[in-house]
Design a protein around this motif. Sequence first.
Motif, short mmCIF file in Angstrom:
data_model
loop_
_atom_site.label_atom_id
_atom_site.label_comp_id
_atom_site.label_asym_id
_atom_site.label_seq_id
_atom_site.Cartn_x
_atom_site.Cartn_y
_atom_site.Cartn_z
N ASN A 23 -16.03 39.83 -33.15
CA ASN A 23 -15.50 40.33 -32.18
C ASN A 23 -16.15 39.44 -30.93
OD1 ASN A 23 -15.89 42.89 -29.86
ND2 ASN A 23 -15.54 43.55 -31.85
N ILE A 24 -15.12 39.54 -29.95
CA ILE A 24 -15.30 39.40 -28.49
C ILE A 24 -16.05 39.80 -28.11
CG2 ILE A 24 -14.00 38.09 -27.05
CD1 ILE A 24 -12.22 36.52 -29.18
N PHE A 25 -15.84 40.98 -27.16
CA PHE A 25 -15.89 42.22 -26.39
C PHE A 25 -17.72 42.36 -26.65
CE2 PHE A 25 -11.92 43.13 -25.49
CZ PHE A 25 -11.51 42.83 -24.04
N LEU A 39 -8.42 32.01 -21.38
CA LEU A 39 -7.74 33.04 -21.70
C LEU A 39 -8.30 34.23 -20.99
CD1 LEU A 39 -5.26 34.64 -23.48
CD2 LEU A 39 -7.04 34.26 -25.06
N PHE A 61 -9.64 37.99 -20.49
CA PHE A 61 -10.53 39.26 -20.74
C PHE A 61 -10.50 40.38 -20.20
CE2 PHE A 61 -10.53 38.84 -26.31
CZ PHE A 61 -9.97 37.27 -25.86
N VAL A 75 -4.56 34.62 -12.77
CA VAL A 75 -4.94 34.48 -14.44
C VAL A 75 -5.21 36.25 -14.66
CG1 VAL A 75 -4.67 33.19 -16.71
CG2 VAL A 75 -4.25 31.99 -14.49
N GLY A 96 -4.97 39.52 -20.38
CA GLY A 96 -3.99 39.47 -21.13
C GLY A 96 -3.30 37.62 -21.08
N GLU A 97 -3.29 36.93 -19.97
CA GLU A 97 -2.80 36.15 -19.52
C GLU A 97 -3.35 34.91 -19.57
OE1 GLU A 97 0.49 37.59 -16.26
OE2 GLU A 97 -1.78 36.94 -15.81
N MET A 98 -2.74 33.34 -20.08
CA MET A 98 -3.81 32.12 -20.06
C MET A 98 -3.41 31.51 -19.44
SD MET A 98 -2.35 30.64 -24.03
CE MET A 98 -1.56 29.74 -23.94
N LEU A 143 -11.85 33.60 -21.99
CA LEU A 143 -12.33 32.84 -23.60
C LEU A 143 -11.55 31.18 -23.28
CD1 LEU A 143 -11.60 33.46 -27.31
CD2 LEU A 143 -10.70 31.52 -26.59
#
Lengths: 125, 125
Positions: free
Chosen positions: B9-11, B56, B58, B73, B76-78, B100
């Motif tokens: 889980n990234i968060f 990326l 978050f 950026v 939701g953008e990279m 990320l």
Amino acid sequence: MNRDMNAINIFEKFEKFSEHWTPKIIGELNGQQVKLARLKDSFVWHSHENEDELFLVFKGTLIMEFRDKVEKVREGEMIIVPRGVEHNPRTENGEEVWVLLFEPADTRHTGEVEHEKTVHDQQWI
Amino acid sequence: MNRDMNAINIFEKFEKFSEHWTPKIIGELNGQQVKLARLKDSFVWHSHENEDELFLVFKGTLIMEFRDKVEKVREGEMIIVPRGVEHNPRTENGEEVWVLLFEPADTRHTGEVEHEKTVHDQQWI
């Protein structure tokens, strides 16, 4: 690779296609590609001899079956499938799941398996 | 690399640290590493001789300065910064931005620049 150094909106890219199990390429770096795929229902058991594969879930819940366990990967979660490990990605209850994939540029998404779902020429979007 | 094949889980990983400009490793595949970083205010102009780098977002809006343009950026953008391209990531108005990163395992985050912000031993979380 694209050298335009623009911000790429991932959800907008997902909206550009609707096919299932058909990864689209949105970026390339260090010989790796960033791909998006919409998944629904079941895929096919396979493994990749020389490539590790990352799945990052943007929508829904990915069910990743391994031979010895099943892992649920929810929105905002990621999983890395090491090379050589058999896996079968699928979704539950007809849910459509959106995933970002990270893998070497020459990775075939069905691994060593030739299957009706195999896509030979993956496209940039 | 971790071969446990668990969902990450990234968060939850972002919540495990609070330092700025100090990437933490959360995964490794194909000689590349997935890292998380919290960014605030300005970093340092640098480039990477041999590594392309993916950011990326978050949370928040990353301002990526290049010598000839500035790219925002958003969540939701990279953006992919190709090797050799000078860049200066920063944030605006004291905002904390969560990103990320995807880059080769041996990438130093300040590139060819030795700086007080350079972290030599990046840690797994």
